[in-house]
Design a protein around this motif. Structure first.
Motif, PDB file in Angstrom:
ATOM      1  N   TYR A   1     -58.725  23.217 -59.491  1.00 27.42           N
ATOM      2  CA  TYR A   1     -60.118  22.823 -59.696  1.00 27.42           C
ATOM      3  C   TYR A   1     -60.972  24.082 -59.720  1.00 27.42           C
ATOM      4  O   TYR A   1     -60.864  24.930 -58.839  1.00 27.42           O
TER       5      TYR A   1
ATOM      6  N   LEU B   1     -59.271  22.151 -52.743  1.00 24.18           N
ATOM      7  CA  LEU B   1     -59.445  20.728 -52.459  1.00 24.18           C
ATOM      8  C   LEU B   1     -58.278  20.272 -51.599  1.00 24.18           C
ATOM      9  O   LEU B   1     -57.135  20.612 -51.871  1.00 24.18           O
TER      10      LEU B   1
ATOM     11  N   ARG C   1     -55.540  16.987 -57.551  1.00 21.52           N
ATOM     12  CA  ARG C   1     -56.949  17.295 -57.741  1.00 21.52           C
ATOM     13  C   ARG C   1     -57.476  16.609 -58.992  1.00 21.52           C
ATOM     14  O   ARG C   1     -56.890  16.730 -60.060  1.00 21.52           O
TER      15      ARG C   1
ATOM     16  N   GLY D   1     -60.296  15.644 -54.076  1.00 23.37           N
ATOM     17  CA  GLY D   1     -58.966  15.875 -53.530  1.00 23.37           C
ATOM     18  C   GLY D   1     -58.376  14.524 -53.178  1.00 23.37           C
ATOM     19  O   GLY D   1     -59.009  13.734 -52.468  1.00 23.37           O
TER      20      GLY D   1
END
Length: 187
Positions: A88, A99, A104, A158
């Motif tokens: 991410y 995350l 993700r 997440g």
């Protein structure tokens, strides 16, 4: 002759009942719901058009079959893209953002967190890395604001694992709209 046939049929029915598996009892109160989710995990993408209003809030909820993130928008929602990513990244800079969780999700919304006319922040959370408290959720592990860049906003979700997800826009509250992202508890 008819009496023998009836007796034979009755005997067959009794034998069939005796060999049949035990009756299935009603599910217990703790049994997982039958969800029938068919969403899949491929990207959900509506395009690249920008909306007419800024994001005003991000909230979450727990449901029997999925965890939900809701992004409130003061006007029309722009297009959105929701997809699983290996890393991410923050919009603009491309910096990797961590995350929590095994997978993700990147949520790109065609609305900024600031007023497009004045540039003043409309949605300015105290903790950009933890927009909502997802403690105890089945699937969500973190909801993070990546930032707004060129009229679009990026959020990172997440999640426990790569699971089915869906995204859609609903009208309200008021004259605004909201982008809803659901992530299933299981396949």
């Amino acid at each position: 002759m008819k009496a023998r046939r009836r007796a034979g049929l009755a005997g067959l029915l009794l034998a069939a009942v005796a060999l049949a598996p035990a009756a299935v009892s009603a599910p217990s109160a703790t049994a997982a719901p039958s969800c029938g989710i068919t969403w899949g995990s491929l990207p959900k993408d509506t395009g690249v058009d920008l909306g007419s209003g800024p994001i005003t809030d991000v909230r979450s909820g727990r449901h029997g079959c999925f965890d939900r993130v809701v992004i409130d928008i003061s006007g029309d929602a722009g297009d959105h893209r929701v997809r699983y990513v290996s890393t991410y990244r923050a919009p603009g800079s491309g910096a990797a953002l961590s995350l929590r969780g095994g997978a993700r999700l990147e949520v790109l919304v065609g609305n900024p967190t600031y007023d497009p006319d004045t540039g003043e922040a409309v949605y300015d959370p105290a903790d950009r890395a933890n927009l909502v408290d997802v403690t105890g959720y089945d699937t969500l592990r973190q909801v993070r604001l990546g930032g707004s860049f060129e009229g679009q906003t990026s959020l990172g979700l997440g999640v426990r694992a790569r699971l089915p997800m869906r995204a859609f826009v609903l009208d309200g509250p008021g004259a605004g709209q909201r982008l809803v992202v659901d992530v299933a508890h299981r396949w």
